[in-house]
Design a protein around this motif. Structure first.
Motif, PDB file in Angstrom:
ATOM      1  N   ALA A 224       0.834  -1.194   0.000  1.00 12.33           N
ATOM      2  CA  ALA A 224       0.000   0.000   0.000  1.00 12.33           C
ATOM      3  C   ALA A 224       0.874   1.251   0.000  1.00 12.33           C
ATOM      4  CB  ALA A 224      -0.916  -0.005   1.219  1.00 12.33           C
ATOM      5  N   HIS A 225       0.524   2.191  -0.854  1.00 15.66           N
ATOM      6  CA  HIS A 225       1.205   3.493  -0.885  1.00 15.66           C
ATOM      7  C   HIS A 225       0.235   4.522  -0.343  1.00 15.66           C
ATOM      8  CE1 HIS A 225       3.946   6.469  -3.282  1.00 15.66           C
ATOM      9  NE2 HIS A 225       3.502   7.006  -2.153  1.00 15.66           N
ATOM     10  N   VAL A 226       0.335   4.798   0.934  1.00 16.45           N
ATOM     11  CA  VAL A 226      -0.492   5.834   1.552  1.00 16.45           C
ATOM     12  C   VAL A 226       0.211   7.161   1.309  1.00 16.45           C
ATOM     13  CG1 VAL A 226      -1.499   6.701   3.686  1.00 16.45           C
ATOM     14  CG2 VAL A 226      -1.355   4.230   3.280  1.00 16.45           C
ATOM     15  N   PRO A 227      -0.384   8.037   0.504  1.00 18.71           N
ATOM     16  CA  PRO A 227       0.331   9.255   0.128  1.00 18.71           C
ATOM     17  C   PRO A 227       0.590  10.165   1.319  1.00 18.71           C
ATOM     18  CG  PRO A 227      -1.929   9.305  -0.666  1.00 18.71           C
ATOM     19  CD  PRO A 227      -1.688   7.930  -0.155  1.00 18.71           C
ATOM     20  N   ALA A 228       1.811  10.692   1.361  1.00 24.14           N
ATOM     21  CA  ALA A 228       2.159  11.707   2.353  1.00 24.14           C
ATOM     22  C   ALA A 228       1.414  12.998   2.020  1.00 24.14           C
ATOM     23  CB  ALA A 228       3.668  11.944   2.345  1.00 24.14           C
ATOM     24  N   PRO A 229       1.330  13.927   2.972  1.00 26.10           N
ATOM     25  CA  PRO A 229       0.580  15.163   2.721  1.00 26.10           C
ATOM     26  C   PRO A 229       1.031  15.920   1.482  1.00 26.10           C
ATOM     27  CG  PRO A 229       1.087  14.956   5.054  1.00 26.10           C
ATOM     28  CD  PRO A 229       1.820  13.846   4.367  1.00 26.10           C
ATOM     29  N   TRP A 230       2.296  15.796   1.103  1.00 26.18           N
ATOM     30  CA  TRP A 230       2.802  16.536  -0.058  1.00 26.18           C
ATOM     31  C   TRP A 230       2.705  15.722  -1.359  1.00 26.18           C
ATOM     32  CZ3 TRP A 230       5.747  14.756   4.024  1.00 26.18           C
ATOM     33  CH2 TRP A 230       6.586  13.681   3.748  1.00 26.18           C
ATOM     34  N   GLU A 231       2.237  14.491  -1.281  1.00 31.64           N
ATOM     35  CA  GLU A 231       2.140  13.645  -2.466  1.00 31.64           C
ATOM     36  C   GLU A 231       0.732  13.704  -3.063  1.00 31.64           C
ATOM     37  OE1 GLU A 231       5.040   9.896  -2.246  1.00 31.64           O
ATOM     38  OE2 GLU A 231       3.515   9.860  -0.684  1.00 31.64           O
ATOM     39  N   PRO A 232       0.615  13.480  -4.381  1.00 30.98           N
ATOM     40  CA  PRO A 232      -0.706  13.460  -5.010  1.00 30.98           C
ATOM     41  C   PRO A 232      -1.562  12.313  -4.462  1.00 30.98           C
ATOM     42  CG  PRO A 232       1.019  13.680  -6.665  1.00 30.98           C
ATOM     43  CD  PRO A 232       1.703  13.351  -5.369  1.00 30.98           C
ATOM     44  N   ALA A 233      -2.871  12.556  -4.413  1.00 30.49           N
ATOM     45  CA  ALA A 233      -3.795  11.567  -3.858  1.00 30.49           C
ATOM     46  C   ALA A 233      -3.868  10.301  -4.694  1.00 30.49           C
ATOM     47  CB  ALA A 233      -5.185  12.193  -3.739  1.00 30.49           C
ATOM     48  N   TYR A 234      -3.439  10.361  -5.978  1.00 24.89           N
ATOM     49  CA  TYR A 234      -3.570   9.169  -6.809  1.00 24.89           C
ATOM     50  C   TYR A 234      -2.701   8.013  -6.342  1.00 24.89           C
ATOM     51  CZ  TYR A 234       0.443  11.323  -9.331  1.00 24.89           C
ATOM     52  OH  TYR A 234       1.638  11.902  -9.676  1.00 24.89           O
ATOM     53  N   TRP A 235      -1.742   8.260  -5.448  1.00 26.89           N
ATOM     54  CA  TRP A 235      -0.938   7.144  -4.953  1.00 26.89           C
ATOM     55  C   TRP A 235      -1.768   6.156  -4.145  1.00 26.89           C
ATOM     56  CZ3 TRP A 235       3.041   5.979  -7.481  1.00 26.89           C
ATOM     57  CH2 TRP A 235       3.885   6.954  -8.025  1.00 26.89           C
TER      58      TRP A 235
END
Length: 357
Positions: free
Chosen positions: A123-134
């Motif tokens: 699972a790639h839970v996006p960090a706050p600075w990453e795009p939500a598509y992760w």
């Protein structure tokens, strides 16, 4: 009804098949310069004029096909409670089982159930600075009672990724573009998707939408369908025409990324599925060849670019520069129950730059 094994037919296609979609033999690429030249002429015409074709000569074996389709039929034969244990409502990654009527196309329910599968990754839970598509990257859900399904499905993803890569190379070459132009946006972090789909027959409520009319938003789709029929493609006259199943073939269609990348020279075509009559079941296996989620799709440089008609923009369905934004938009719209449970805060902003910007 069993699915046909996708091996090249021993004899040529009938006129009825040829009148529906072009038939392309990928193995011609290995039969010398003249055969490859004719292959490129067929691909060029099919992709520019129709956006759909039947693909034979792809090398996928009957044994590979049977391993997947047998496991798929076994999955849909499981008790409903076993299938619902894999409900995609459990997955923030939009993986797993979708019950009949829970998926939407353009807001209307699709009368089918399915198992959504992708590349098997943590699972790639996006960090706050990453795009939500992760959020779209993560593990699949598998039935414990059918370990052979996991093996066959992941093999199918690998196998068809290879077929699609080769096909894309020949397609780009057919319009005079560098065959490897898009290799860098695929590779080990590509985002292929696979659906195992059952259409259980008509809903009995006057609604025959197996899948509503739509275009795919990736690069290429390779569909294995059974002999029941129901796939329809919108042609030049504006009407939807049946695609009779062709034993031994994948139905291939181009996605919107290729249409936008060529400014409309290659076309993505509307298509739909009409539910089979009564209680007749239909099975199909669409495979979607997609790039990395963070891929930005560069415009294609090719000799026919000055003949491109441009693309038709749809304000209600914007296309974004990064593939992942398109993929997330599609999932949120198609699976509103999953989006409501896991991603209520992930509304796509309408001011994001589109691919045409």
């Amino acid at each position: 009804m069993s699915l046909s094994a996708p091996t090249a037919p021993a004899s040529g296609p009938s006129v009825s098949y040829a009148s529906q979609l072009p038939i392309v033999d990928l193995s011609a690429a290995d039969r010398g310069p003249e055969a490859r030249r004719l292959l490129h002429a067929q691909l060029h015409s099919a992709a520019h004029d129709v956006g759909f074709f039947q693909l034979v000569g792809h090398g996928v074996t009957e044994a590979e096909t049977r391993a997947l389709t047998d496991a798929m039929r076994a999955f849909f034969a499981l008790p409903e409670a076993d299938r619902r244990a894999l409900d995609n409502l459990n997955s923030p990654h939009f993986r797993g089982y979708t019950r009949v009527g829970d998926e939407r196309t353009r807001g209307a329910r699709d009368w089918r159930d399915q198992l959504d599968i992708g590349a098997e990754r943590p699972a790639h839970v996006p960090a706050p600075w990453e795009p939500a598509y992760w959020w779209l990257e993560g593990p699949n859900q598998w039935p414990e009672a059918l370990p052979e399904l996991r093996t066959a499905a992941l093999h199918w993803i690998d196998r068809l990724s290879g077929v699609a890569e080769r096909l894309l190379h020949e397609l780009l070459a057919s319009i005079g573009a560098p065959p490897d132009f898009y290799d860098g946006i695929f590779g080990p972090r590509a985002h292929p998707q696979l659906k195992l789909v059952r259409y259980p027959g008509s809903s009995g409520e006057g609604d025959d939408q197996g899948v509503g009319a739509h275009k795919d938003y990736g690069f290429l789709t390779l569909l294995l369908q059974d002999q029941v029929g129901g796939l329809q493609v919108q042609r030049e006259d504006g009407n939807f025409h049946d695609v009779p199943p062709l034993p031994g073939a994948f139905v291939v269609n181009l996605g919107e990324l290729l249409e936008v990348a060529t400014n409309g020279y290659l076309i993505a075509t509307n298509h739909r599925v009409v539910s089979p009559p009564g209680a007749t079941e239909r099975f199909s296996v669409p495979f979607f060849y997609n790039p990395r989620l963070d891929a930005r799709i560069a415009p294609l440089d090719f000799p026919y670019a000055d003949r491109a008609p441009g693309i038709t923009t749809d304000p209600a369905n914007p296309l974004f520069a990064e593939y992942g934004r398109n993929a997330l938009k599609g999932k949120v719209r198609a699976h509103p129950l999953v989006a409501a449970r896991h991603h209520a805060d992930l509304l796509l902003r309408q001011d994001q730059p589109t691919m045409s910007a």
